[in-house]
Scaffold this active site. Sequence first.
Site, PDB file in Angstrom:
ATOM      1  N   LYS A 130      47.783  -3.767  63.135  1.00 18.68           N
ATOM      2  CA  LYS A 130      47.806  -3.752  61.674  1.00 18.68           C
ATOM      3  C   LYS A 130      49.206  -3.279  61.291  1.00 18.68           C
ATOM      4  CE  LYS A 130      42.948  -3.757  60.848  1.00 18.68           C
ATOM      5  NZ  LYS A 130      42.367  -3.914  62.166  1.00 18.68           N
TER       6      LYS A 130
ATOM      7  N   TRP B  35      32.987  -0.661  59.504  1.00 18.30           N
ATOM      8  CA  TRP B  35      33.558   0.108  60.606  1.00 18.30           C
ATOM      9  C   TRP B  35      32.997   1.517  60.688  1.00 18.30           C
ATOM     10  CZ3 TRP B  35      34.979  -2.113  64.701  1.00 18.30           C
ATOM     11  CH2 TRP B  35      35.538  -3.386  64.647  1.00 18.30           C
TER      12      TRP B  35
ATOM     13  N   ASP C 108      39.300   7.950  60.620  1.00 21.58           N
ATOM     14  CA  ASP C 108      39.716   6.661  61.169  1.00 21.58           C
ATOM     15  C   ASP C 108      40.620   6.003  60.122  1.00 21.58           C
ATOM     16  OD1 ASP C 108      39.988   4.026  61.886  1.00 21.58           O
ATOM     17  OD2 ASP C 108      37.862   3.645  62.239  1.00 21.58           O
TER      18      ASP C 108
END
Length: 366
Positions: free
Chosen positions: A185, A90, A161
């Site tokens: 999530k 990511w 992030d």
Amino acid sequence: MPEEVLVNVKESIQRAPNTNQSILGISHRSEWFKEVVKETENNLRVLLNIPKNYHILQLQGGSTLQFSMIPILLLRGKKKTAEYLKTGYWSTKSIPDAMREGKVKVLYDGENTHFSKLPLPSELSYDPEAAYFHYVSNETVEGLQFHYLPGLKDGVPRVCDMSSDFLSRPFEVQNFAIVYAHAQKNLGPAGLTAVLLRDDLIHDAPDNIPSMLNYKNHIDMGSIYNTPPVFAMYVTMLVTRWLLNTVGGLEKMAQINERKAQKLYQILDLHPGFFQSHGEKKDRSIMNVSFRLPSIGLERKFIGEAEQAGFYGLEGHRSLGGLRASLYNAVTENDVDQLVDFMTGFYNKNKQFTIGTQNVSNSLQL
Ligand code: PMP
């Protein structure tokens, strides 16, 4: 989703509390919905002790859109360089959009060690004049999590992030200029992304930002700039309520998450030639446990038998393969106990395939 939230969601599909309408049809301009947005903000403020000079936004476009919105705000038209850590799938994805806006320096690149570890603090050297510093606190695919705070103490805005570990544990919001985390999530169902943004950052924004990508518009309109994902935002409010009232806050949530992860890593470490953990021990994630078995055939067998036993989603990310158990907040300790029992049983039936631990590091390079 926590069971308690699911029960409330089910009712709200028929009729949302204090209304005569389904949550799926309620107007985003109604006072009722404005209260929902406000409650989520208040709950997050309490859960994370968020100071007044931070905006709490609920945006669309996922964390991927933050990969662009952040450099547009902090790098566009500036002579400075943005510094990024490339620690996994990511964070690698976060870099190209920044490069479109200005100069980017990658301070650490973990690709040639197969993203199996995070940098040590001593491996990083920062520019005190950088536009900002960006990293991913928990690499969801590889299961690597920072257990220290990278970046300079003062001066350079720290941007993080936190998509896959937001709300899993407390953190000091003051240490960050921007924190962002998408849903599906710990936060709620897919469709929204939470952004914590320090107020002073928007004063120096470039004047050529498309309106939907301009944080200021979302701030001014209280996260209802255009039609937002009403349902996802309502469920997110319920999740924050559950965290506050049922779990009792993020300290408690963190203790539960630590215990869950420990149980799973314990079984990996008990049979290291069979369950081959992906990351270095010091960087292990408490949210995503990535591991391999001695062969792809065994991994397929594991996934098949796990599904029959009621465990879904254990397949690793397509970029890495192998297996991954995600231990997000809604996964209970009892769920993890059952998974550990299943893994023990699977090991006992297949332990003849165990490979010598000296071969493990080779097999991880595949
Ligand atoms: N960052 C991280 C750490 C993620 O785990 C993900 C998605 N799993 C993303 C960014 C991308 O998020 P989205 O799909 O919401 O754009």
